[in-house]
Write a protein that holds these residues in place. Sequence first.
Motif, PDB file in Angstrom:
ATOM      1  N   TRP A 149       0.735  -1.337   0.195  1.00 51.98           N
ATOM      2  CA  TRP A 149       0.095  -0.114   0.005  1.00 51.98           C
ATOM      3  C   TRP A 149       0.650   1.168  -0.009  1.00 51.98           C
ATOM      4  O   TRP A 149       0.613   2.233  -0.661  1.00 51.98           O
ATOM      5  CB  TRP A 149      -0.712  -0.009   1.220  1.00 51.98           C
ATOM      6  CG  TRP A 149      -1.652   1.386   1.349  1.00 51.98           C
ATOM      7  CD1 TRP A 149      -2.634   1.891   0.590  1.00 51.98           C
ATOM      8  CD2 TRP A 149      -1.119   2.216   2.148  1.00 51.98           C
ATOM      9  NE1 TRP A 149      -3.092   3.093   1.034  1.00 51.98           N
ATOM     10  CE2 TRP A 149      -2.075   3.408   1.853  1.00 51.98           C
ATOM     11  CE3 TRP A 149       0.173   2.540   2.997  1.00 51.98           C
ATOM     12  CZ2 TRP A 149      -1.689   4.844   2.528  1.00 51.98           C
ATOM     13  CZ3 TRP A 149       0.217   3.868   3.813  1.00 51.98           C
ATOM     14  CH2 TRP A 149      -0.964   4.958   3.254  1.00 51.98           C
ATOM     15  N   GLN A 150       2.138   1.378   0.595  1.00 54.74           N
ATOM     16  CA  GLN A 150       2.786   2.504   0.847  1.00 54.74           C
ATOM     17  C   GLN A 150       3.215   2.742  -0.447  1.00 54.74           C
ATOM     18  O   GLN A 150       3.513   3.874  -0.971  1.00 54.74           O
ATOM     19  CB  GLN A 150       3.902   2.158   1.648  1.00 54.74           C
ATOM     20  CG  GLN A 150       3.644   2.429   3.227  1.00 54.74           C
ATOM     21  CD  GLN A 150       4.761   2.032   4.029  1.00 54.74           C
ATOM     22  OE1 GLN A 150       5.295   0.899   4.125  1.00 54.74           O
ATOM     23  NE2 GLN A 150       5.422   3.137   4.689  1.00 54.74           N
ATOM     24  N   ARG A 151       3.583   1.812  -1.375  1.00 51.70           N
ATOM     25  CA  ARG A 151       4.197   2.016  -2.559  1.00 51.70           C
ATOM     26  C   ARG A 151       3.160   2.765  -3.370  1.00 51.70           C
ATOM     27  O   ARG A 151       3.264   3.568  -4.353  1.00 51.70           O
ATOM     28  CB  ARG A 151       4.625   0.726  -3.321  1.00 51.70           C
ATOM     29  CG  ARG A 151       5.951   0.252  -2.823  1.00 51.70           C
ATOM     30  CD  ARG A 151       6.591  -0.870  -3.645  1.00 51.70           C
ATOM     31  NE  ARG A 151       6.014  -2.100  -3.411  1.00 51.70           N
ATOM     32  CZ  ARG A 151       6.366  -2.776  -2.383  1.00 51.70           C
ATOM     33  NH1 ARG A 151       7.084  -2.715  -1.514  1.00 51.70           N
ATOM     34  NH2 ARG A 151       5.489  -4.074  -2.458  1.00 51.70           N
ATOM     35  N   GLY A 156       0.481   7.145  -6.324  1.00 53.79           N
ATOM     36  CA  GLY A 156      -0.637   7.670  -6.907  1.00 53.79           C
ATOM     37  C   GLY A 156      -1.554   8.393  -5.644  1.00 53.79           C
ATOM     38  O   GLY A 156      -2.718   8.574  -5.902  1.00 53.79           O
ATOM     39  N   GLY A 157      -1.148   8.180  -4.478  1.00 55.04           N
ATOM     40  CA  GLY A 157      -2.060   8.761  -3.268  1.00 55.04           C
ATOM     41  C   GLY A 157      -3.118   8.113  -3.038  1.00 55.04           C
ATOM     42  O   GLY A 157      -4.222   8.575  -2.373  1.00 55.04           O
ATOM     43  N   HIS A 158      -2.978   6.674  -3.242  1.00 51.97           N
ATOM     44  CA  HIS A 158      -4.233   5.927  -3.049  1.00 51.97           C
ATOM     45  C   HIS A 158      -4.742   5.412  -1.620  1.00 51.97           C
ATOM     46  O   HIS A 158      -3.669   5.304  -0.724  1.00 51.97           O
ATOM     47  CB  HIS A 158      -3.987   4.367  -3.772  1.00 51.97           C
ATOM     48  CG  HIS A 158      -3.732   4.458  -5.142  1.00 51.97           C
ATOM     49  ND1 HIS A 158      -3.108   3.694  -5.914  1.00 51.97           N
ATOM     50  CD2 HIS A 158      -4.544   5.494  -6.088  1.00 51.97           C
ATOM     51  CE1 HIS A 158      -2.967   3.991  -7.228  1.00 51.97           C
ATOM     52  NE2 HIS A 158      -3.906   4.807  -7.249  1.00 51.97           N
ATOM     53  N   GLN A 159      -5.888   5.471  -1.314  1.00 49.05           N
ATOM     54  CA  GLN A 159      -6.582   5.542   0.306  1.00 49.05           C
ATOM     55  C   GLN A 159      -5.647   6.010   1.292  1.00 49.05           C
ATOM     56  O   GLN A 159      -5.109   5.495   2.150  1.00 49.05           O
ATOM     57  CB  GLN A 159      -6.456   4.035   0.341  1.00 49.05           C
ATOM     58  CG  GLN A 159      -7.502   3.315  -0.817  1.00 49.05           C
ATOM     59  CD  GLN A 159      -7.317   1.673  -0.492  1.00 49.05           C
ATOM     60  OE1 GLN A 159      -6.375   1.086  -0.237  1.00 49.05           O
ATOM     61  NE2 GLN A 159      -8.601   1.031  -0.499  1.00 49.05           N
ATOM     62  N   PRO A 160      -5.588   7.486   1.420  1.00 39.38           N
ATOM     63  CA  PRO A 160      -4.974   8.186   2.074  1.00 39.38           C
ATOM     64  C   PRO A 160      -5.429   8.059   3.803  1.00 39.38           C
ATOM     65  O   PRO A 160      -4.746   8.296   4.746  1.00 39.38           O
ATOM     66  CB  PRO A 160      -5.046   9.557   1.621  1.00 39.38           C
ATOM     67  CG  PRO A 160      -6.263   9.620   1.177  1.00 39.38           C
ATOM     68  CD  PRO A 160      -6.322   8.283   0.486  1.00 39.38           C
ATOM     69  N   GLY A 211       4.966  -1.388   9.518  1.00 41.98           N
ATOM     70  CA  GLY A 211       5.750  -1.005   8.443  1.00 41.98           C
ATOM     71  C   GLY A 211       6.806  -0.151   8.862  1.00 41.98           C
ATOM     72  O   GLY A 211       6.890   0.456  10.080  1.00 41.98           O
ATOM     73  N   GLN A 212       7.512   0.418   7.694  1.00 42.58           N
ATOM     74  CA  GLN A 212       8.627   1.349   8.028  1.00 42.58           C
ATOM     75  C   GLN A 212       8.268   2.861   7.324  1.00 42.58           C
ATOM     76  O   GLN A 212       7.352   2.987   6.438  1.00 42.58           O
ATOM     77  CB  GLN A 212       9.938   0.821   7.502  1.00 42.58           C
ATOM     78  CG  GLN A 212      10.428  -0.473   8.086  1.00 42.58           C
ATOM     79  CD  GLN A 212      10.316  -0.589   9.327  1.00 42.58           C
ATOM     80  OE1 GLN A 212      10.879   0.370  10.302  1.00 42.58           O
ATOM     81  NE2 GLN A 212       9.781  -1.664  10.026  1.00 42.58           N
ATOM     82  N   ALA A 215       3.883   4.882   7.109  1.00 41.36           N
ATOM     83  CA  ALA A 215       3.481   3.695   7.737  1.00 41.36           C
ATOM     84  C   ALA A 215       2.141   3.658   7.974  1.00 41.36           C
ATOM     85  O   ALA A 215       1.787   4.640   9.057  1.00 41.36           O
ATOM     86  CB  ALA A 215       4.272   3.126   8.901  1.00 41.36           C
ATOM     87  N   PRO A 216       1.030   3.050   7.654  1.00 38.62           N
ATOM     88  CA  PRO A 216      -0.298   3.158   7.902  1.00 38.62           C
ATOM     89  C   PRO A 216      -0.590   2.508   9.177  1.00 38.62           C
ATOM     90  O   PRO A 216       0.251   1.825  10.053  1.00 38.62           O
ATOM     91  CB  PRO A 216      -0.797   2.168   6.841  1.00 38.62           C
ATOM     92  CG  PRO A 216       0.227   1.134   6.533  1.00 38.62           C
ATOM     93  CD  PRO A 216       1.459   1.716   6.846  1.00 38.62           C
ATOM     94  N   TRP A 217      -1.890   2.733   9.520  1.00 35.48           N
ATOM     95  CA  TRP A 217      -2.387   2.317  10.940  1.00 35.48           C
ATOM     96  C   TRP A 217      -3.149   0.926  10.769  1.00 35.48           C
ATOM     97  O   TRP A 217      -3.568   0.661   9.716  1.00 35.48           O
ATOM     98  CB  TRP A 217      -3.301   3.308  11.359  1.00 35.48           C
ATOM     99  CG  TRP A 217      -2.757   4.392  11.977  1.00 35.48           C
ATOM    100  CD1 TRP A 217      -2.670   5.452  11.459  1.00 35.48           C
ATOM    101  CD2 TRP A 217      -2.135   4.706  13.446  1.00 35.48           C
ATOM    102  NE1 TRP A 217      -2.073   6.750  12.138  1.00 35.48           N
ATOM    103  CE2 TRP A 217      -1.656   5.909  13.496  1.00 35.48           C
ATOM    104  CE3 TRP A 217      -1.931   3.793  14.385  1.00 35.48           C
ATOM    105  CZ2 TRP A 217      -1.052   6.548  14.381  1.00 35.48           C
ATOM    106  CZ3 TRP A 217      -1.086   4.354  15.493  1.00 35.48           C
ATOM    107  CH2 TRP A 217      -0.587   5.789  15.439  1.00 35.48           C
ATOM    108  N   GLU A 218      -2.760   0.132  11.715  1.00 33.01           N
ATOM    109  CA  GLU A 218      -3.357  -1.220  11.644  1.00 33.01           C
ATOM    110  C   GLU A 218      -3.864  -1.583  12.854  1.00 33.01           C
ATOM    111  O   GLU A 218      -3.778  -1.378  14.105  1.00 33.01           O
ATOM    112  CB  GLU A 218      -2.460  -2.399  11.606  1.00 33.01           C
ATOM    113  CG  GLU A 218      -2.717  -3.692  11.680  1.00 33.01           C
ATOM    114  CD  GLU A 218      -3.080  -4.306  10.272  1.00 33.01           C
ATOM    115  OE1 GLU A 218      -3.290  -5.427  10.389  1.00 33.01           O
ATOM    116  OE2 GLU A 218      -3.107  -3.583   9.294  1.00 33.01           O
ATOM    117  N   VAL A 219      -5.268  -2.088  12.940  1.00 27.93           N
ATOM    118  CA  VAL A 219      -6.223  -2.356  14.151  1.00 27.93           C
ATOM    119  C   VAL A 219      -5.800  -3.677  14.597  1.00 27.93           C
ATOM    120  O   VAL A 219      -5.251  -4.469  13.847  1.00 27.93           O
ATOM    121  CB  VAL A 219      -7.689  -2.615  13.609  1.00 27.93           C
ATOM    122  CG1 VAL A 219      -8.552  -3.202  14.817  1.00 27.93           C
ATOM    123  CG2 VAL A 219      -8.213  -1.296  13.000  1.00 27.93           C
TER     124      VAL A 219
END
Length: 275
Positions: free
Chosen positions: A93-95, A100-104, A164-165, A169-173
């Motif tokens: 997802w980070q890539r 392309g700014g997907h799912q901010p 992630g790094q 890095a996104p948030w995870e439940v």
Amino acid sequence: MTDKRLRWQCGMAVAVLLLAGCSDDKGAVNPTPISSAPQPTATPTADTSTPVPPTTPPTASATPTPTTSAPARRVFRYQAAWPFTSEARAAEWQRSYRSGGHQPWHLDAADTALAFTQGFLGFKDITLITSRSIRGDEAHVGVGFQIDTGRKFTAAVVHLARIGQGKDAPWEVVGTRDSDLSLTSPRYGATAGSPLTAGGRITGVDEAIRIEVRQASTAKPLGTLCCVAAGGERTPWSGRVSYRGATDPVLVVVASAGGHSHGTERFAITAVRRF
């Protein structure tokens, strides 16, 4: 006077005249002391010999050369419940976000908690963020709804952690912080097969607890038990649920209760390893 005597007298007179001529009529002149010529000041000459280093180090401390160190690697210590099933998935997802700014919304803990509640669990009655606390790479976000008195009611406090790094890095439940409805069995992070026994404690009146087993990659529950009757003050409850079709490494066990004013009024989750 004899000639001899006359010659002696003449010689004496001549001697007296000679002595008088050698003397100055004005008196003797004291000699002026001759001051010695000043000695020339020696011009310092450069020392061409090799300098010897001092044996004592200089007292002034040298300015340290700044060094750059790599940022510390983030360590994910929880079960990846939702939306990513692993750090590798989070990196994918980070890539896509960087290109392309997907799912901010993955970068916002509150948005992630609400998407988990409404989108993944399907609790459409829970529409509000009631509280949020973010410290470093962890967050606790309250989700709930508004009751008749205008106050916000918290259905659950969702626990999230960054996975992630990097700064993006996104948030995870990873779980919930339980209160009136708790889910303590199966133990968090334990390996669980089907069927599994879920249990905990509840405070309430005429409660009906619904149990579901879910995984992040599937929209529908893998197994459901409805419902376990319960009530009282911190009363134990338990139920046995079967499930099938599990493929993700982590499964999400959900306990929910409601029906008094909203379809879902409280919920709790735990995460287990697939057997």
